[in-house]
Design an enzyme around this catalytic site. Sequence first.
Site, PDB file in Angstrom:
ATOM      1  CB  CYS A  83      -0.311   2.990   4.252  1.00 43.14           C
ATOM      2  SG  CYS A  83       0.852   3.597   5.547  1.00 43.14           S
ATOM      3  CG  ASP A  95      -1.785   1.076   1.071  1.00 41.52           C
ATOM      4  OD1 ASP A  95      -2.404   1.731   0.081  1.00 41.52           O
ATOM      5  OD2 ASP A  95      -2.583   1.579   2.203  1.00 41.52           O
ATOM      6  CB  CYS A 155     -11.989  20.439  -2.491  1.00 43.17           C
ATOM      7  SG  CYS A 155     -10.314  21.048  -2.569  1.00 43.17           S
ATOM      8  CD1 TRP A 200      -3.094   8.428  11.175  1.00 41.76           C
ATOM      9  CD2 TRP A 200      -4.285   9.147   9.163  1.00 41.76           C
ATOM     10  NE1 TRP A 200      -3.204   9.840  10.772  1.00 41.76           N
ATOM     11  CE2 TRP A 200      -3.875  10.389   9.715  1.00 41.76           C
ATOM     12  CE3 TRP A 200      -5.095   9.574   7.985  1.00 41.76           C
ATOM     13  CZ2 TRP A 200      -3.750  11.659   9.341  1.00 41.76           C
ATOM     14  CZ3 TRP A 200      -5.122  10.512   7.660  1.00 41.76           C
ATOM     15  CH2 TRP A 200      -4.632  11.812   8.111  1.00 41.76           C
ATOM     16  N   GLY A 201      -3.272   3.805   7.716  1.00 42.86           N
ATOM     17  CA  GLY A 201      -3.323   2.214   7.929  1.00 42.86           C
ATOM     18  C   GLY A 201      -4.789   1.929   7.658  1.00 42.86           C
TER      19      GLY A 201
END
Length: 373
Positions: free
Chosen positions: A167, A164, A345, A169-170
């Site tokens: 990545c 990954d 955005c 915060w996993g």
Amino acid sequence: MLLTVNAKKIISQLLSSAGITVNGNSPWDIQVHNDHFYTQALAAGSLGLGESYMGNWWDCQRLDEFFSRVLRSELDKKARRSLAVKGEVLLSRLFNPQSPSKAYRNGAAHYDLGNDLFQGMLDKRMVYTCAFWGNAHTLDEAQEQKLDLTCRKLKLQPGMHVLDIGCGWGSFAKFAAERYQVKVTGITISKEQAELAMQLCKGLPVNIQLMDYRALTGRYDAISSLGMFEHVGLKNYDIYMQTVHNCLSDDGLFLLHTIGSNTSTDYIDPWINKYIFPHSLLPSIRQIGKAIEGLFVMEHWENFSVDYDKTLTAWFENFSANWNKLKARYDDTFYRMWKYYLLSCAGSFRARKNQLWQLVLSKKGIEGGYRFA
């Protein structure tokens, strides 16, 4: 005084062409508190517009809809760029602002602001990429749908080793390890992300490393990269794709999840560059195509841009709801900056100015064609 009067007339006319009235009554109309706003916006374009908002020179009840109207009317193309902005563009062409020595600094400027900020804004898994809403009713559900769809597109099977890249915060690593029984190696250039990711993935077959993608070695059964390619930079697209190619097994799949631009350019919006994502860049279809040519077969390409509008709106709602817990560390100017970032955005995706793409790539082409269930 004459300069201010002329600037006010020009800005008012430009906004009027987008259906926006200065000091009007519609939610997308702007309320001007300081007449210096007009000269600032006219002289410095989007940078002046954003900085004057941060300075409380103007307000708008619905920033997201204001920007949707501005961008649909292409007022950004009509506004003149300042000399400072032109200088920034020139520097980006001469030098590599995403070189290995600068990558960690660029990442820290945003992702190391504080885990408390992102915990207060994101879903429970801390997924900082576009959620896929489908039939989801909450941000948590929408992010799980996105993670599961990503795993299915990669055709993950128990025992596979997945890389990954970027990545965070996993969130993807943890989800894939738990739901699909795979081993995951995740890399990030954010120290804050890496430390928390290690905690969140504790006890799972997940290895989180603080590493630039250019240092990667080894082979993996599948590779994902969710919301990281925007930080690679045009000068590095080739080495990024070559690195992924080198690390992917011959029969493996690579999923690239990235915000995309409708046009090919080598610079980012100057306000975003200065205050939110330093030296980032949104790739175009042509730029991605050039970078993967000779390395990958494009198996699948999907657009989820409408989902990002809804995701950014949900992030702002969380951020605003948790502001009382955050304001001890972040001041009122930060609040206005962050609100401007999230809602501008959202408006950009609503106007279809920005896109959100998921690509699935293989090295040699999937025999019989690519399908996912």
